[in-house]
Design an enzyme around this catalytic site. Structure first.
Site, mmCIF file in Angstrom:
data_model
loop_
_atom_site.group_PDB
_atom_site.id
_atom_site.type_symbol
_atom_site.label_atom_id
_atom_site.label_comp_id
_atom_site.label_asym_id
_atom_site.label_seq_id
_atom_site.Cartn_x
_atom_site.Cartn_y
_atom_site.Cartn_z
ATOM 1 N N CYS A 171 0.858 -1.191 0.000
ATOM 2 C CA CYS A 171 0.000 0.000 0.000
ATOM 3 C C CYS A 171 0.893 1.239 0.000
ATOM 4 O O CYS A 171 2.021 1.208 0.497
ATOM 5 C CB CYS A 171 -0.867 -0.033 1.263
ATOM 6 S SG CYS A 171 -1.835 1.460 1.565
ATOM 7 N N SER A 201 0.750 3.692 1.859
ATOM 8 C CA SER A 201 1.089 4.103 3.226
ATOM 9 C C SER A 201 2.412 3.472 3.680
ATOM 10 O O SER A 201 3.159 4.088 4.446
ATOM 11 C CB SER A 201 -0.037 3.732 4.193
ATOM 12 O OG SER A 201 -1.233 4.343 3.798
ATOM 13 N N HIS A 235 4.977 5.574 2.171
ATOM 14 C CA HIS A 235 5.060 6.869 2.862
ATOM 15 C C HIS A 235 6.063 6.794 4.020
ATOM 16 O O HIS A 235 6.687 7.798 4.366
ATOM 17 C CB HIS A 235 3.694 7.265 3.439
ATOM 18 C CG HIS A 235 2.718 7.817 2.414
ATOM 19 N ND1 HIS A 235 3.103 8.407 1.247
ATOM 20 C CD2 HIS A 235 1.361 7.888 2.437
ATOM 21 C CE1 HIS A 235 2.033 8.813 0.574
ATOM 22 N NE2 HIS A 235 0.956 8.502 1.274
ATOM 23 N N HIS A 271 0.754 -3.871 6.195
ATOM 24 C CA HIS A 271 -0.450 -3.798 7.029
ATOM 25 C C HIS A 271 -1.697 -4.258 6.294
ATOM 26 O O HIS A 271 -2.801 -4.057 6.786
ATOM 27 C CB HIS A 271 -0.633 -2.343 7.510
ATOM 28 C CG HIS A 271 -0.837 -1.384 6.377
ATOM 29 N ND1 HIS A 271 0.188 -0.914 5.607
ATOM 30 C CD2 HIS A 271 -1.973 -0.847 5.857
ATOM 31 C CE1 HIS A 271 -0.285 -0.114 4.671
ATOM 32 N NE2 HIS A 271 -1.603 -0.056 4.783
ATOM 33 N N CYS A 281 -6.741 -3.453 4.040
ATOM 34 C CA CYS A 281 -6.553 -1.995 3.945
ATOM 35 C C CYS A 281 -7.211 -1.413 2.704
ATOM 36 O O CYS A 281 -8.292 -0.861 2.770
ATOM 37 C CB CYS A 281 -5.083 -1.570 3.998
ATOM 38 S SG CYS A 281 -4.942 0.229 3.864
HETATM 39 P P1 PAD Z 1 -1.219 4.951 -5.145
HETATM 40 O O1 PAD Z 1 0.109 5.581 -5.122
HETATM 41 O O2 PAD Z 1 -1.372 3.574 -5.702
HETATM 42 O O3 PAD Z 1 -2.270 5.891 -5.921
HETATM 43 C C1 PAD Z 1 -2.182 7.281 -5.934
HETATM 44 C C2 PAD Z 1 -2.619 7.791 -7.322
HETATM 45 O O4 PAD Z 1 -2.588 9.221 -7.295
HETATM 46 C C3 PAD Z 1 -1.709 7.353 -8.456
HETATM 47 O O5 PAD Z 1 -2.474 6.750 -9.487
HETATM 48 C C4 PAD Z 1 -1.048 8.652 -8.930
HETATM 49 O O6 PAD Z 1 -0.788 8.682 -10.331
HETATM 50 C C5 PAD Z 1 -2.094 9.677 -8.540
HETATM 51 N N1 PAD Z 1 -1.568 11.031 -8.378
HETATM 52 C C6 PAD Z 1 -0.365 11.413 -7.848
HETATM 53 N N2 PAD Z 1 -0.245 12.749 -7.861
HETATM 54 C C7 PAD Z 1 -1.386 13.237 -8.411
HETATM 55 C C8 PAD Z 1 -1.861 14.556 -8.700
HETATM 56 N N3 PAD Z 1 -1.128 15.620 -8.394
HETATM 57 N N4 PAD Z 1 -3.088 14.688 -9.251
HETATM 58 C C9 PAD Z 1 -3.820 13.590 -9.564
HETATM 59 N N5 PAD Z 1 -3.427 12.321 -9.317
HETATM 60 C C10 PAD Z 1 -2.225 12.150 -8.748
HETATM 61 O O7 PAD Z 1 -1.742 4.985 -3.630
HETATM 62 P P2 PAD Z 1 -2.868 4.145 -2.826
HETATM 63 O O8 PAD Z 1 -4.084 4.028 -3.659
HETATM 64 O O9 PAD Z 1 -2.253 2.926 -2.226
HETATM 65 O O10 PAD Z 1 -3.117 5.178 -1.610
HETATM 66 C C11 PAD Z 1 -3.597 6.473 -1.852
HETATM 67 C C12 PAD Z 1 -3.482 7.358 -0.633
HETATM 68 O O11 PAD Z 1 -4.365 6.852 0.377
HETATM 69 C C13 PAD Z 1 -2.097 7.369 0.004
HETATM 70 O O12 PAD Z 1 -1.814 8.664 0.502
HETATM 71 C C14 PAD Z 1 -2.224 6.402 1.146
HETATM 72 O O13 PAD Z 1 -1.285 6.640 2.155
HETATM 73 C C15 PAD Z 1 -3.645 6.690 1.577
HETATM 74 C C16 PAD Z 1 -4.284 5.619 2.378
HETATM 75 N N6 PAD Z 1 -5.126 6.000 3.372
HETATM 76 C C17 PAD Z 1 -5.754 5.088 4.124
HETATM 77 C C18 PAD Z 1 -6.709 5.538 5.147
HETATM 78 O O14 PAD Z 1 -7.093 4.730 6.006
HETATM 79 N N7 PAD Z 1 -7.140 6.791 5.090
HETATM 80 C C19 PAD Z 1 -5.560 3.730 3.900
HETATM 81 C C20 PAD Z 1 -4.736 3.346 2.859
HETATM 82 C C21 PAD Z 1 -4.081 4.299 2.100
HETATM 83 ZN ZN ZN Z 2 -2.867 0.807 3.503
#
Ligand code: PAD
Ligand code: ZN
Ligand code: ZN
Length: 416
Positions: A87, A89, A92, A108, A216
């Site tokens: 993921c 995260s 990050h 996770h 997740c």
């Molecule tokens: P990912 O990196 O697979 O997807 C992110 C997407 O955003 C990619 O397709 C990128 O191309 C796109 N992107 C990047 N910059 C831009 C921009 N400026 N404008 C438009 N699009 C853009 O990530 P993911 O899907 O695994 O996770 C996404 C976020 O969610 C990440 O910050 C992660 O830490 C967070 C998350 N939050 C929780 C929660 O519980 N809130 C859980 C899991 C992940």
């Molecule tokens: Zn996650």
């Protein structure tokens, strides 16, 4: 020796139970043959030596190491990992966007089988299929008792990541050093130990290499749409970021009956998959010479009903807020913002009636909801296959992270 019919406890090797032909076998006993490590009949109560991906410091590759995993203490569970997703995260933490103590075993979003349990554990037993929960649910605290909250007071969450289990210690050692846990899960390891409040028993028939995503990415996205935003029938939604979590938001918007789902990403290679899971339109902000929020306002006759930021950037959080209707729009922050950064918000944007909210794990109470989500997946209420683009062995974890960083994967599943 085990009694005939006993389940084979998961061991470090590929264990199986065989019928022998001797006198004891004739009496109903069977012989446990442990193929990987013939000396070990049961690992319960013992330290297990196994492989794990250790991150020693930020911005460095993961290092595959032999680690020692101590047996579970009271109210803890040791799990043999079967599959774990990668993921953003996790990444990050590698980049320093999320601050967590080092050295650490990340991961996770996983599924596995209980190897052994500590004293007092009642909700799972050895041999059960389980999903570790990065959001714990003790069921007893003020927030667990609140109908709407899912942030149990016992969680190890940002701004105070301790990297320890509930008793304040760790179960991992590598090269004589204690290794930190991550959000109570640490699934980039053949074995991990979690608190009982951080694990849910799931359907014994579920495919672990798929349902790991319920740990997740899938649940976070899906819940953000159906539970946090409460997307309504016939509405217009905008989803910023089309990774595993953003695509799961789209799956949730579609399930809730949204009429239009506008997918936003700067990587146009993500658009085909977004359409496959339910996006009705796809836009790339780089194709316009005006801010994306204006483009979306025009596309939606003044503002969308629901918007989601699923990237983790402050500028896109602001755009997502601005693109929703100034009176009834609801904007949900899903992406994790960079550590210690502030989003300035003109209160006027909210005074007119907009709602800005956010949620972790899609607002789901983890221990209650994860088994139900697995049951729903088994009943084909939503798909997980479109989210899985790559499968690699744990040893190739760095390749899996490179695929994520280069935008070439949605979810890579590491198999054990
Ligand atoms: P990912 O990196 O697979 O997807 C992110 C997407 O955003 C990619 O397709 C990128 O191309 C796109 N992107 C990047 N910059 C831009 C921009 N400026 N404008 C438009 N699009 C853009 O990530 P993911 O899907 O695994 O996770 C996404 C976020 O969610 C990440 O910050 C992660 O830490 C967070 C998350 N939050 C929780 C929660 O519980 N809130 C859980 C899991 C992940
Ligand atoms: Zn996650
Ligand atoms: Zn609680």
């Amino acid at each position: 020796m085990q009694r005939k019919g006993d389940a084979c406890p998961p061991g470090p090797g590929d264990c199986r139970v065989e019928r022998g032909r001797g006198r004891r076998e004739a009496q109903g006993f069977i012989t446990l043959v442990c193929r990987g490590d013939r000396s070990t009949m049961s690992t319960a109560g013992k330290v297990i030596k196994c492989k794990a991906a250790v991150l020693w410091e930020t911005n460095k590759p993961f290092s595959i190491e032999e680690v020692e995993v101590a047996p579970p203490r009271a109210h803890e569970v040791r799990i043999k990992m079967v599959a774990t997703g990668i993921c953003r995260s996790d990444d990050h933490v590698v980049s320093g966007h999320i601050v967590s103590p080092f050295p650490v075993i990340l991961g996770h979003e996983a599924a596995g089988i209980v190897e052994s349990i500590g004293e007092g554990v009642t909700s799972v037993k050895p041999g059960d299929k389980v999903i570790p929960l990065f959001i714990a649910q003790c069921g007893k605290c003020r927030r667990c008792k609140h109908q709407e909250s899912n942030i149990c007071m016992k969680n190890d969450l940002p701004s105070k990541y301790q990297g320890k289990l509930q008793d304040g210690t760790t179960r991992f050692t590598c090269r004589g050093k204690s290794i930190h846990h991550f959000m109570g899960t640490s699934t980039f390891s053949q074995y991990t130990v979690v608190d009982e409040i951080s694990v849910a028993k799931i359907d014994a028939a579920s495919p672990l290499e798929k349902v790991c995503l319920i740990g997740c990415g899938f649940s976070t996205g899906y819940g953000s749409a159906v539970k946090v935003a409460k997307v309504t029938q016939g509405s217009t939604c905008a989803v910023f970021g089309l990774g595993g979590v953003g695509l799961s938001v789209i799956i949730g918007c579609k399930a809730a009956g949204a009429a239009r789902i506008i997918a936003v990403d700067i990587n146009k290679d993500k658009f085909a998959k977004a359409r496959e899971v339910g996006a009705t339109e796809c836009v790339n902000p780089q194709d316009y010479d005006k801010p994306i929020e204006e483009v979306l306002q025009e596309m939606s006759n003044g503002g969308v009903d629901f918007s989601f930021e699923v990237i983790g950037r402050l500028d896109t959080m602001a755009s997502a807020l601005l693109c929703c209707d100034k009176s009834f729009g609801v904007s949900v922050i899903v992406g994790v913002p960079p550590d210690s950064q502030i989003l300035p918000v003109d209160p006027m944007l909210l005074l007119t009636g907009r709602t800005l909210k956010g949620a972790i794990f899609g607002g789901f109470k983890s221990k209650d909801s994860v088994p139900k989500l697995v049951t729903d997946f088994m009943a084909k209420k939503f798909p997980l296959d479109p989210l899985i683009t790559n499968v690699l062995p744990l040893e190739k974890i760095n390749e899996g992270f490179d695929l994520l960083r280069s935008g070439k994967s949605i979810r890579t599943i590491l198999s054990f």
